[in-house]
Design a protein around this motif. Structure first.
Motif, PDB file in Angstrom:
ATOM      1  N   ALA A 190     -12.976  39.024   1.246  1.00 21.64           N
ATOM      2  CA  ALA A 190     -13.938  39.761   2.064  1.00 21.64           C
ATOM      3  C   ALA A 190     -15.063  40.325   1.205  1.00 21.64           C
ATOM      4  CB  ALA A 190     -13.225  40.888   2.815  1.00 21.64           C
ATOM      5  N   GLN A 191     -14.720  40.862   0.033  1.00 19.83           N
ATOM      6  CA  GLN A 191     -15.756  41.408  -0.858  1.00 19.83           C
ATOM      7  C   GLN A 191     -16.693  40.308  -1.349  1.00 19.83           C
ATOM      8  OE1 GLN A 191     -13.972  43.684  -4.025  1.00 19.83           O
ATOM      9  NE2 GLN A 191     -12.694  44.872  -2.613  1.00 19.83           N
ATOM     10  N   LEU A 192     -16.132  39.155  -1.723  1.00 21.42           N
ATOM     11  CA  LEU A 192     -16.976  38.055  -2.183  1.00 21.42           C
ATOM     12  C   LEU A 192     -17.910  37.578  -1.079  1.00 21.42           C
ATOM     13  CD1 LEU A 192     -14.480  35.892  -4.281  1.00 21.42           C
ATOM     14  CD2 LEU A 192     -16.394  37.231  -5.140  1.00 21.42           C
TER      15      LEU A 192
ATOM     16  N   TYR B  21     -28.094  32.156  -7.276  1.00 21.80           N
ATOM     17  CA  TYR B  21     -26.866  31.659  -7.895  1.00 21.80           C
ATOM     18  C   TYR B  21     -26.416  32.559  -9.037  1.00 21.80           C
ATOM     19  CZ  TYR B  21     -26.929  27.364  -5.184  1.00 21.80           C
ATOM     20  OH  TYR B  21     -26.878  26.459  -4.158  1.00 21.80           O
ATOM     21  N   ALA B  22     -27.350  33.134  -9.773  1.00 24.21           N
ATOM     22  CA  ALA B  22     -26.966  34.074 -10.822  1.00 24.21           C
ATOM     23  C   ALA B  22     -26.302  35.319 -10.230  1.00 24.21           C
ATOM     24  CB  ALA B  22     -28.190  34.474 -11.641  1.00 24.21           C
ATOM     25  N   GLY B  23     -26.843  35.802  -9.105  1.00 27.25           N
ATOM     26  CA  GLY B  23     -26.221  36.952  -8.444  1.00 27.25           C
ATOM     27  C   GLY B  23     -24.850  36.625  -7.910  1.00 27.25           C
ATOM     28  N   TRP B  24     -24.687  35.452  -7.320  1.00 28.76           N
ATOM     29  CA  TRP B  24     -23.371  35.058  -6.833  1.00 28.76           C
ATOM     30  C   TRP B  24     -22.368  34.965  -7.980  1.00 28.76           C
ATOM     31  CZ3 TRP B  24     -25.133  30.536  -3.126  1.00 28.76           C
ATOM     32  CH2 TRP B  24     -25.629  31.104  -1.944  1.00 28.76           C
ATOM     33  N   ALA B  25     -22.767  34.392  -9.097  1.00 30.29           N
ATOM     34  CA  ALA B  25     -21.858  34.279 -10.237  1.00 30.29           C
ATOM     35  C   ALA B  25     -21.476  35.650 -10.779  1.00 30.29           C
ATOM     36  CB  ALA B  25     -22.507  33.430 -11.334  1.00 30.29           C
TER      37      ALA B  25
END
Length: 457
Positions: free
Chosen positions: A131-133, A158-162
């Motif tokens: 849920a957090q991801l 993509y950098a923020g997701w990583a």
């Protein structure tokens, strides 16, 4: 002997252990991360973890089904919102594209809260992480949509997701040490992969800020009618160079890069670029000269060789010229400085055009001149306060030759079409008053029997 042994042990204890090699350190960190991944994968085989994985997959299926039902209706509804502002329409398209993720978040968080109330926290750990991801990915996707540049938006997203994935999983420190161990030395300057990633993120954020400030300021400058168009372009370009240059160097300093260590390297690179980019530098300098001397500006009508059109924009390397047939020529600034340029609207917008015609010798030249001037004055776009004039320029083989001169103030509207309209007005006026336009006549004689008799005699 005992004293010697004690002193030897003390000396051995005082000797510092050698620091691990960067390669060995990176290998140890990578092995630790691999072991953590193996332990996590093995933990998924436990009964309660397997149940959580099954629940997550069930929520994914429900979100997919909800998207199949709501997605087409939302798409049709958005297509009917033609009067919406552009930012609202873009936000609606973003929600439509992320509809599956939105439904996943809406379904997952209630499940997490229910599981935390009815069972132990350890039995809802994977649900909470998922849920957090999903929530973090959704927020990043919405925020990064504000970035206008597509490439920069993708990199930041993509950098923020990583980064949020590593933070939620709790392995940011290990990954940071792994990236920092991969480093090279340029003199006294140490550049690691971690520093490079930090620099990309910080410089990217500063570039976004510089772009926002530049766009806002340039729009205000262009609205100021007291500043000439060429000076507006010069101020905007100078402001962009200052803002982006400050963003680059401030970003490097923020991540701890010593710029003094790069001075020698940058000097050598500058010398190499100076030889390899002479034309580019020449065009840049020529562009600055054009903006300073105001020889051309956006909206001017120019002729350069076979190219005739109006200036659409002034760039740092080239000038965009749009012709009447819709073609856009990118002319290097150096060509405008070194070549002969005809600026039809440099000091004013008045342009004089000349057309030539001839009438037969039997027509009164005074009447011809009067009719020609009146015909030109009746054509649209021909200026009346700068009256047309008509003069005799010579006596030809079969006609009296004239020149008709008239003025226009809108060369961007075309030159060939206005000349054609004036010629058509002359034709109609001459037909009405019985004035003939002669054409060359040739007499052809055929030599027959008489010619042969003369040759025989």
């Amino acid at each position: 002997m005992e004293q010697e042994d004690v002193s030897t042990q003390a000396a051995g204890a005082a000797t510092p252990e050698p620091a691990p090699e960067p390669a060995a350190e990176a290998q140890d960190i990578a092995l630790d991360l691999w072991q953590e991944g193996v332990d996590f994968a093995q933990g998924l085989m436990r009964p309660w973890n397997a149940y959580q994985v099954a629940m997550i997959l069930g929520v994914v299926v429900l979100a997919w089904l909800a998207t199949k039902v709501v997605g087409p209706r939302l798409h049709d509804w958005l297509r009917g919102r033609e009067g919406w502002p552009k930012w609202k329409m873009r936000f609606g398209v973003l929600l439509h594209r992320r509809l599956s993720l939105i439904f996943f978040v809406l379904l997952m968080w209630p499940l997490v809260w229910i599981m935390r109330e009815v069972t132990w926290p350890s039995r809802s750990y994977l649900l909470g992480v998922s849920a957090q991801l999903a929530m973090a990915w959704l927020v990043i996707a919405v925020i990064t949509r504000l970035i206008s540049n597509g490439f920069l938006r993708t990199v930041v997203r993509y950098a923020g997701w990583a980064w949020v994935t590593l933070s939620i999983l709790g392995i940011t420190e290990d990954v940071q040490r792994l990236l920092d161990s991969a480093a090279v030395h340029l003199g006294e300057t140490r550049i690691s992969l971690w520093i490079v990633l930090q620099a990309v993120f910080v410089i990217g954020a500063l570039f976004m800020l510089a772009r926002f400030v530049s766009t806002t300021t340039s729009s205000r400058i262009k609205k100021n009618t007291e500043i000439s168009p060429s000076m507006q372009v010069l101020v905007v370009k100078f402001l962009q160079v200052i803002l982006y240059g400050m963003a680059f160097f401030i970003g490097l300093r923020a991540v701890g890069v010593d710029l003094t260590g790069l001075a020698v390297l940058s000097g050598a690179i500058g010398v190499g670029l100076g030889f390899g980019l002479q034309k580019v530098v020449s065009n840049l300098v020529s562009g600055i000269i054009i903006l300073l001397d105001k020889s051309i500006k956006p909206g001017d009508v120019i002729s350069l060789g076979d190219t005739f059109g109006w200036i659409n924009s002034l760039g740092a390397r080239y000038v965009s010229v749009v012709t009447r047939d819709g073609r856009e020529y990118l002319i290097p600034n150096e060509d405008l400085i070194t070549g002969q340029v005809v600026n039809w609207s440099h000091s004013n917008d008045f342009v004089r055009l000349d057309i030539y015609f001839g009438t037969s010798y039997g027509c009164d030249p005074h009447l011809v001149r009067k009719i020609a001037i009146e015909a030109a004055q009746g054509v649209e776009r021909v200026l009346s306060f700068k009256a047309p004039v008509c003069h005799i320029v010579g006596f030809g083989d079969s006609s009296v030759d004239y020149i008709l001169r008239f003025w226009i103030t809108d060369p961007t509207g075309g030159l060939t079409n206005i000349r054609g309209n004036v010629y058509l007005a002359l034709w109609d006026a001459f037909q009405e008053h019985g004035i003939s336009i002669p054409f060359p006549q040739r007499e052809v004689r055929l030599l027959g029997d008489e010619g042969e008799k003369e040759e025989a005699s």
